[in-house]
Design an enzyme around this catalytic site. Structure first.
Site, PDB file in Angstrom:
ATOM      1  N   GLY A   1      -5.913   1.270 -12.618  1.00  0.00           N
ATOM      2  CA  GLY A   1      -6.505   1.520 -13.948  1.00  0.00           C
ATOM      3  C   GLY A   1      -5.626   1.146 -15.201  1.00  0.00           C
ATOM      4  O   GLY A   1      -4.507   1.019 -15.080  1.00  0.00           O
TER       5      GLY A   1
ATOM      6  N   CYS B   1       0.811  -1.277  -0.012  1.00  0.00           N
ATOM      7  CA  CYS B   1       0.149  -0.099  -0.249  1.00  0.00           C
ATOM      8  C   CYS B   1       0.985   1.435   0.113  1.00  0.00           C
ATOM      9  O   CYS B   1       1.781   1.473   0.747  1.00  0.00           O
ATOM     10  CB  CYS B   1      -0.904  -0.097   1.331  1.00  0.00           C
TER      11      CYS B   1
END
Lengths: 248, 300
Positions: free
Chosen positions: B213, B128
């Protein structure tokens, strides 16, 4: 994509609620919402409360972002993205709108000559958009009883025959939605409810606003009475900001 | 006879399309629905020792071909998570428990709890990019990564997957450190930010976030290829997969299976079903019986 829009007009609706009008070249349907960014403070989902040439958001001050937002003046800018969410179905014929507290903001775009309103609030000075209904189609219910009937929203429902309407549209706190749901379930009438849940992304990925696996931000916020009937979480549990499930 | 079934990272999947951690996987009902609507497995949101609210919104910025998010690892805490796994397990497909911690002991504690909850595997969030002290701050230290993977592999009965960050100078060094994992999950988001010129402000409340994405697919493909070329380890590809061709590219780069996250925004929960159906058509047209036949075929 963030839209920067100038506030053309500000309207004070109640002591704690104001409406900000702005020009926005986007098609918005009743029941849809936007994510309003208040730089340095946060971002909040808000329903669009006017869909004509001038669009509008109706702000109730309850947190840092909304307190900042409600202090904006004509000529200031608001920053928002959207519109998001599944709209209410197109109204036809006589309709009944039931709004609790600031819930009437998301129903306001459905108000018209054939709309009857049950407008409910805790105190009389918080009744929202009541005057926009035709005089004889206005049922006000307040807990303080200074204006309208004294009591809760169901008392307003006692005044009408729900099957007289082609559709009932409901928005307000979830406990109120549940009470209305229980009352009208089983009657021969279509009904749609707009849900409010802790929302973060607005685009259907973060799982913050979910209810029984549906994302309120993209699958809702409007749900039919049949859809709600299958949701065991409706009116019983919700998710906190952390995702922890708690009783409502 | 064409079959989409794959075996990857020590578990069997009826199809290779897995829901990526962080998307639609905080609560059990949503995971159950995603499984019912076609995903081969789901990875949970990353769960830590303590309950965390995450950052306040804005937590996402959407571009044409990318999303930047800084959710801030919101999660109900491991003690509250068993119930969600229980609800999700009604989806009757594998659930992979994602966990994050700052050191070996907490990772072990979380992994043990996840195993007790009945997950099929754990996925270590070593990547993360936007929370201090966790994720990529842990995952960019090869010594620590080796220690965490070794400890969990030695203590847990279920498979251990490691999700790595592209935000390191050498993905191969970290992959080597984590090579004892049953699978490497490549990649997590690319550290990024967005500035709004009108207000002269960073948009995300945390300023920094992670980009996902379509725009990051080339980065993900490169990482998968680079690692598979050198190491004999199962890889699960993730990063910008929004259609079956993207999935094939990852498989040809060396992935045995793949995860989907951001594509849910444009295509909804139905994206899993759509991609697996399209893959099946491709396999029929190209006489491919198992996807394993294509794993790494592009590597030169």
């Amino acid at each position: 994509m963030i839209n920067h829009l100038k506030i053309e007009r500000k309207e004070v609706n109640t002591p704690t609620v104001s409406s900000l009008y702005f020009r926005w070249d986007r098609k918005v349907k009743p029941g849809q919402f936007v994510m309003v960014w208040v730089p340095g403070f946060g971002e909040v989902p808000m329903s669009i409360s006017s869909i004509g040439d001038l669009k509008c958001i109706t702000v109730k001050a309850y947190g840092d972002s909304t307190r900042k937002l409600i202090r904006l003046k004509e000529g200031d800018f608001i920053h928002l993205r959207g519109p998001y969410g599944r709209p209410f179905s197109e109204p036809e014929g006589d309709i009944l709108l039931i709004g609790g507290g600031s819930g009437m903001a998301s129903l306001r775009t459905l108000i018209g000559p054939r709309a009857t309103g049950i407008i409910a609030s805790r105190t009389s000075d918080e009744l929202l958009f009541s005057e926009e209904f035709e005089k004889e189609k206005r049922i006000e219910v307040t807990e303080d009883g200074i204006r309208g009937l004294k009591g809760l929203v169901l008392m307003g429902l006692d005044q009408v025959n729900v099957e007289d309407y082609s559709c009932i549209y409901v928005c307000g706190p979830e406990k109120m939605l549940k009470a209305v749901y229980e009352r009208i379930r089983g009657h021969k009438v279509r009904a749609e409810f707009s849900l409010e849940r802790s929302m973060k992304c607005g685009i259907g990925i973060c799982d913050s606003c979910s209810i029984n696996g549906y994302q309120v931000c993209v699958d809702g916020p409007t749900f039919s009475i049949e859809e709600l009937g299958e949701m065991t979480e409706f009116g019983t549990t919700k998710l906190l900001s952390s995702g922890r499930r708690v009783q409502i | 006879m064409v079959s989409l079934a794959v075996r990857v990272g020590g578990i069997n999947l009826e199809n290779p399309a897995i829901l990526a951690s962080g998307i639609l996987d905080e609560n059990g009902y949503t995971m159950k629905r995603v499984l019912e609507e076609g995903a081969g497995a789901v990875v949970t949101k990353s769960i830590g020792v303590d309950e965390r609210n995450g950052y306040y919104p804005p937590v996402v910025v959407e571009g044409n071909s990318y999303l930047i998010n800084a959710m801030g690892l919101p999660n109900p805490g491991i003690e509250n998570y068993g119930e969600e796994i229980k609800i999700a397990s009604n989806g009757r497909k594998p659930i992979i428990g994602s966990i994050f911690a700052s050191g070996v002991d907490d990772f072990l504690r979380l992994g043990t709890s996840m195993e007790d909850f009945g997950v099929s595997a754990v996925e270590l969030n070593l990547s993360c990019p936007h929370v201090r002290g966790f994720g990529s701050e842990v995952g960019s230290d090869p010594v620590l990564v080796r220690d965490i993977v070794k400890t969990l592999k030695g203590s847990l009965k279920i498979p251990v997957w490691s999700k790595l960050s592209p935000n390191v100078s050498s993905i191969l060094d970290i992959a080597e450190a984590a090579v004892e994992s049953d699978a490497l999950v490549l990649i997590n988001t690319v550290r990024a930010m967005a500035i709004d010129a009108e207000t002269r402000m960073p948009v995300l409340s945390n300023a920094y976030g992670g980009m996902s994405g379509e725009a990051i697919k080339p980065v993900g493909l490169r990482c998968v290829y680079e690692v598979k070329k050198e190491l004999n380890v199962d890889i699960i590809g993730v990063g910008g997969i929004s259609n079956y061709t993207d999935a094939l590219e990852y498989i040809m780069a060396g992935a045995s299976s793949f995860q989907i996250g951001t594509a849910v925004i444009k295509s909804g929960r139905g994206v899993f079903k759509k991609i697996t159906e399209d893959l099946e058509v491709y396999m029929n047209n190209n006489s491919i019986e198992r996807l394993s036949q294509l794993v790494g075929v592009a590597i030169r």
